[in-house]
Design a protein around this motif. Structure first.
Motif, PDB file in Angstrom:
ATOM      1  N   GLY A 161       6.372  17.981-103.134  1.00  0.00           N
ATOM      2  CA  GLY A 161       7.239  18.781-102.282  1.00  0.00           C
ATOM      3  C   GLY A 161       8.492  18.083-101.809  1.00  0.00           C
ATOM      4  O   GLY A 161       9.353  18.703-101.180  1.00  0.00           O
ATOM      5  N   GLU A 162       8.632  16.786-102.099  1.00  0.00           N
ATOM      6  CA  GLU A 162       9.844  16.065-101.676  1.00  0.00           C
ATOM      7  C   GLU A 162      11.050  16.481-102.513  1.00  0.00           C
ATOM      8  O   GLU A 162      10.923  16.831-103.689  1.00  0.00           O
ATOM      9  CB  GLU A 162       9.646  14.553-101.853  1.00  0.00           C
ATOM     10  N   LYS A 163      12.221  16.437-101.895  1.00  0.00           N
ATOM     11  CA  LYS A 163      13.488  16.606-102.600  1.00  0.00           C
ATOM     12  C   LYS A 163      14.239  15.287-102.448  1.00  0.00           C
ATOM     13  O   LYS A 163      14.865  15.047-101.415  1.00  0.00           O
ATOM     14  CB  LYS A 163      14.328  17.750-102.010  1.00  0.00           C
ATOM     15  N   VAL A 164      14.112  14.449-103.453  1.00  0.00           N
ATOM     16  CA  VAL A 164      14.725  13.124-103.405  1.00  0.00           C
ATOM     17  C   VAL A 164      16.069  13.194-104.116  1.00  0.00           C
ATOM     18  O   VAL A 164      16.137  13.525-105.300  1.00  0.00           O
ATOM     19  CB  VAL A 164      13.817  12.069-104.073  1.00  0.00           C
ATOM     20  N   VAL A 165      17.139  12.927-103.369  1.00  0.00           N
ATOM     21  CA  VAL A 165      18.481  12.972-103.950  1.00  0.00           C
ATOM     22  C   VAL A 165      18.991  11.544-104.084  1.00  0.00           C
ATOM     23  O   VAL A 165      18.919  10.754-103.137  1.00  0.00           O
ATOM     24  CB  VAL A 165      19.435  13.817-103.085  1.00  0.00           C
ATOM     25  N   VAL A 193       7.297  18.729-111.354  1.00  0.00           N
ATOM     26  CA  VAL A 193       8.482  18.094-110.767  1.00  0.00           C
ATOM     27  C   VAL A 193       9.680  18.447-111.640  1.00  0.00           C
ATOM     28  O   VAL A 193       9.547  18.596-112.855  1.00  0.00           O
ATOM     29  CB  VAL A 193       8.296  16.555-110.655  1.00  0.00           C
ATOM     30  N   MET A 194      10.838  18.612-111.002  1.00  0.00           N
ATOM     31  CA  MET A 194      12.082  18.872-111.735  1.00  0.00           C
ATOM     32  C   MET A 194      13.022  17.681-111.541  1.00  0.00           C
ATOM     33  O   MET A 194      13.239  17.226-110.412  1.00  0.00           O
ATOM     34  CB  MET A 194      12.751  20.148-111.226  1.00  0.00           C
ATOM     35  N   LEU A 195      13.572  17.206-112.646  1.00  0.00           N
ATOM     36  CA  LEU A 195      14.522  16.103-112.632  1.00  0.00           C
ATOM     37  C   LEU A 195      15.898  16.651-113.004  1.00  0.00           C
ATOM     38  O   LEU A 195      16.059  17.268-114.062  1.00  0.00           O
ATOM     39  CB  LEU A 195      14.106  15.020-113.637  1.00  0.00           C
ATOM     40  N   PHE A 196      16.868  16.450-112.141  1.00  0.00           N
ATOM     41  CA  PHE A 196      18.228  16.963-112.373  1.00  0.00           C
ATOM     42  C   PHE A 196      19.184  15.787-112.497  1.00  0.00           C
ATOM     43  O   PHE A 196      19.353  15.027-111.539  1.00  0.00           O
ATOM     44  CB  PHE A 196      18.686  17.850-111.209  1.00  0.00           C
ATOM     45  N   ASP A 197      19.836  15.656-113.656  1.00  0.00           N
ATOM     46  CA  ASP A 197      20.777  14.563-113.878  1.00  0.00           C
ATOM     47  C   ASP A 197      22.204  15.089-113.765  1.00  0.00           C
ATOM     48  O   ASP A 197      22.769  15.611-114.713  1.00  0.00           O
ATOM     49  CB  ASP A 197      20.547  13.947-115.262  1.00  0.00           C
ATOM     50  N   GLU A 198      22.776  14.983-112.565  1.00  0.00           N
ATOM     51  CA  GLU A 198      24.131  15.463-112.284  1.00  0.00           C
ATOM     52  C   GLU A 198      24.354  16.868-112.870  1.00  0.00           C
ATOM     53  O   GLU A 198      25.212  17.056-113.738  1.00  0.00           O
ATOM     54  CB  GLU A 198      25.157  14.465-112.825  1.00  0.00           C
ATOM     55  N   LEU A 243      20.901  28.058-107.003  1.00  0.00           N
ATOM     56  CA  LEU A 243      19.599  28.180-107.670  1.00  0.00           C
ATOM     57  C   LEU A 243      18.713  26.978-107.352  1.00  0.00           C
ATOM     58  O   LEU A 243      17.519  27.126-107.065  1.00  0.00           O
ATOM     59  CB  LEU A 243      19.801  28.319-109.184  1.00  0.00           C
ATOM     60  N   ILE A 244      19.301  25.784-107.373  1.00  0.00           N
ATOM     61  CA  ILE A 244      18.519  24.579-107.060  1.00  0.00           C
ATOM     62  C   ILE A 244      18.037  24.632-105.605  1.00  0.00           C
ATOM     63  O   ILE A 244      16.893  24.271-105.296  1.00  0.00           O
ATOM     64  CB  ILE A 244      19.343  23.307-107.326  1.00  0.00           C
ATOM     65  N   LYS A 245      18.897  25.129-104.705  1.00  0.00           N
ATOM     66  CA  LYS A 245      18.484  25.259-103.296  1.00  0.00           C
ATOM     67  C   LYS A 245      17.311  26.225-103.161  1.00  0.00           C
ATOM     68  O   LYS A 245      16.385  25.989-102.379  1.00  0.00           O
ATOM     69  CB  LYS A 245      19.657  25.763-102.446  1.00  0.00           C
ATOM     70  N   GLU A 275      11.430  26.838-102.082  1.00  0.00           N
ATOM     71  CA  GLU A 275      10.107  27.290-102.515  1.00  0.00           C
ATOM     72  C   GLU A 275       9.101  26.141-102.635  1.00  0.00           C
ATOM     73  O   GLU A 275       7.942  26.360-102.961  1.00  0.00           O
ATOM     74  CB  GLU A 275      10.222  28.016-103.860  1.00  0.00           C
ATOM     75  N   GLY A 276       9.570  24.905-102.405  1.00  0.00           N
ATOM     76  CA  GLY A 276       8.633  23.777-102.376  1.00  0.00           C
ATOM     77  C   GLY A 276       8.554  22.961-103.647  1.00  0.00           C
ATOM     78  O   GLY A 276       7.702  22.071-103.760  1.00  0.00           O
ATOM     79  N   MET A 277       9.441  23.221-104.616  1.00  0.00           N
ATOM     80  CA  MET A 277       9.418  22.448-105.851  1.00  0.00           C
ATOM     81  C   MET A 277       9.738  20.982-105.563  1.00  0.00           C
ATOM     82  O   MET A 277      10.665  20.676-104.800  1.00  0.00           O
ATOM     83  CB  MET A 277      10.450  23.029-106.832  1.00  0.00           C
ATOM     84  N   THR A 278       8.961  20.075-106.139  1.00  0.00           N
ATOM     85  CA  THR A 278       9.267  18.648-106.058  1.00  0.00           C
ATOM     86  C   THR A 278      10.458  18.360-106.969  1.00  0.00           C
ATOM     87  O   THR A 278      10.477  18.795-108.116  1.00  0.00           O
ATOM     88  CB  THR A 278       8.056  17.808-106.512  1.00  0.00           C
ATOM     89  N   MET A 279      11.441  17.640-106.458  1.00  0.00           N
ATOM     90  CA  MET A 279      12.662  17.408-107.228  1.00  0.00           C
ATOM     91  C   MET A 279      13.178  15.990-107.029  1.00  0.00           C
ATOM     92  O   MET A 279      13.047  15.420-105.948  1.00  0.00           O
ATOM     93  CB  MET A 279      13.789  18.328-106.752  1.00  0.00           C
ATOM     94  N   VAL A 280      13.790  15.481-108.105  1.00  0.00           N
ATOM     95  CA  VAL A 280      14.608  14.272-108.005  1.00  0.00           C
ATOM     96  C   VAL A 280      15.960  14.651-108.594  1.00  0.00           C
ATOM     97  O   VAL A 280      16.046  15.109-109.735  1.00  0.00           O
ATOM     98  CB  VAL A 280      14.005  13.087-108.778  1.00  0.00           C
TER      99      VAL A 280
END
Length: 257
Positions: A33-37, A174-179, A195-197, A202-207
């Motif tokens: 559930g973390e959103k690590v930026v 988990v979703m990984l977004f590269d720029e 869309l990412i917001k 919704e609780g998706m784990t993201m980096v």
């Protein structure tokens, strides 16, 4: 308590290209559930760090524990784990010879048909399920009318939103977004970030590696500031943006804000 266990544990991660050490002994955990930026200057190792998380770049040393396995171990079948790690690149990476719908359905059909048949479904039934899921995702982003067109007819913002829902079609953990917005014209950035917001809410784990500081402040539960191949500072968006402690962080934020 399973939920207290990190989803991804990064232990002493090193990545070198020849004599050039790009990641220098990085350790951090990413929880459910973390959103690590991840922010930082160009050349600090941000994208390499992200690409090491699903071993698109093979770590030189260290461990990446995902679902209780060290996926940095060459003996591990990384493709099995990548099914649970959605990846969105700067350059969309859509197949130009396939329609939007075919792009979204491709991976689930190839990877999961055999399992579905083993569970008693016919190939046709499973393909229909994949079709229904793909159309539902297209409706969600308001692009169902683009299902049967080819990517070359889409705007950059539309392509990136398609790339995101293509990753979602695999039900990743988990979703990984590269720029994800760096290749977009400025007026198209907002539709992708929105869309990412939504996914974050919704609780998706993201980096997420990004240069969009306002977005980082709004979405992140934790910000990692990278410099010279290290995590120089980490904390909540308020801590990092309003009260940075590391002189390198202060210098970077003065330059970009």
């Amino acid at each position: 308590m399973e939920n207290n266990k990190p989803l991804i544990e990064v232990k002493n991660l090193v990545k070198s290209f020849g004599d050039n050490v790009v990641l220098d002994n990085i350790s951090t955990n990413i929880h459910h559930g973390e959103k690590v930026v991840v922010i930082g200057p160009s050349g600090s190792g941000k994208s390499t760090f992200l690409r090491c998380l699903n071993c698109l770049e093979d770590p030189t040393d260290g461990e990446i524990i995902f679902e209780n396995e060290n996926i940095a171990d060459p003996k591990v079948d990384i493709n099995i784990h990548r099914q649970n790690m959605g990846m969105v690149f700067q350059q969309f990476n859509l197949f130009n010879n396939k329609t939007v719908l075919e792009n979204i359905m491709l991976a689930p059909v190839i990877i999961y048909t055999k399992k579905a048949v083993a569970e008693g479904k016919t190939k046709e039934q499973f393909k229909k399920e994949c079709y229904d899921k793909a159309m539902e995702l297209l409706r969600r982003i308001g692009l169902e009318d683009k299902a049967n067109v080819y990517p070359s007819t889409l705007s950059g913002g539309q392509k990136q939103r398609i790339a995101i829902v293509r990753a979602l079609a695999m039900n990743p953990k988990v979703m990984l977004f590269d720029e994800p917005t760096s290749a977009l014209d400025p007026e198209m950035v907002g539709e992708v970030l929105d869309l990412i917001k939504e996914l974050a809410d919704e609780g998706m784990t993201m980096v997420i590696v990004t240069h969009e500081m306002g977005f980082a402040r709004e979405v992140a539960t934790r910000v990692l500031f990278m410099a010279d191949g290290n995590i120089a500072e980490e904390g909540t968006p308020t801590q990092i943006f309003d009260n940075p402690q590391n002189p390198r962080t202060v210098q970077f934020l003065k330059a970009v804000l």
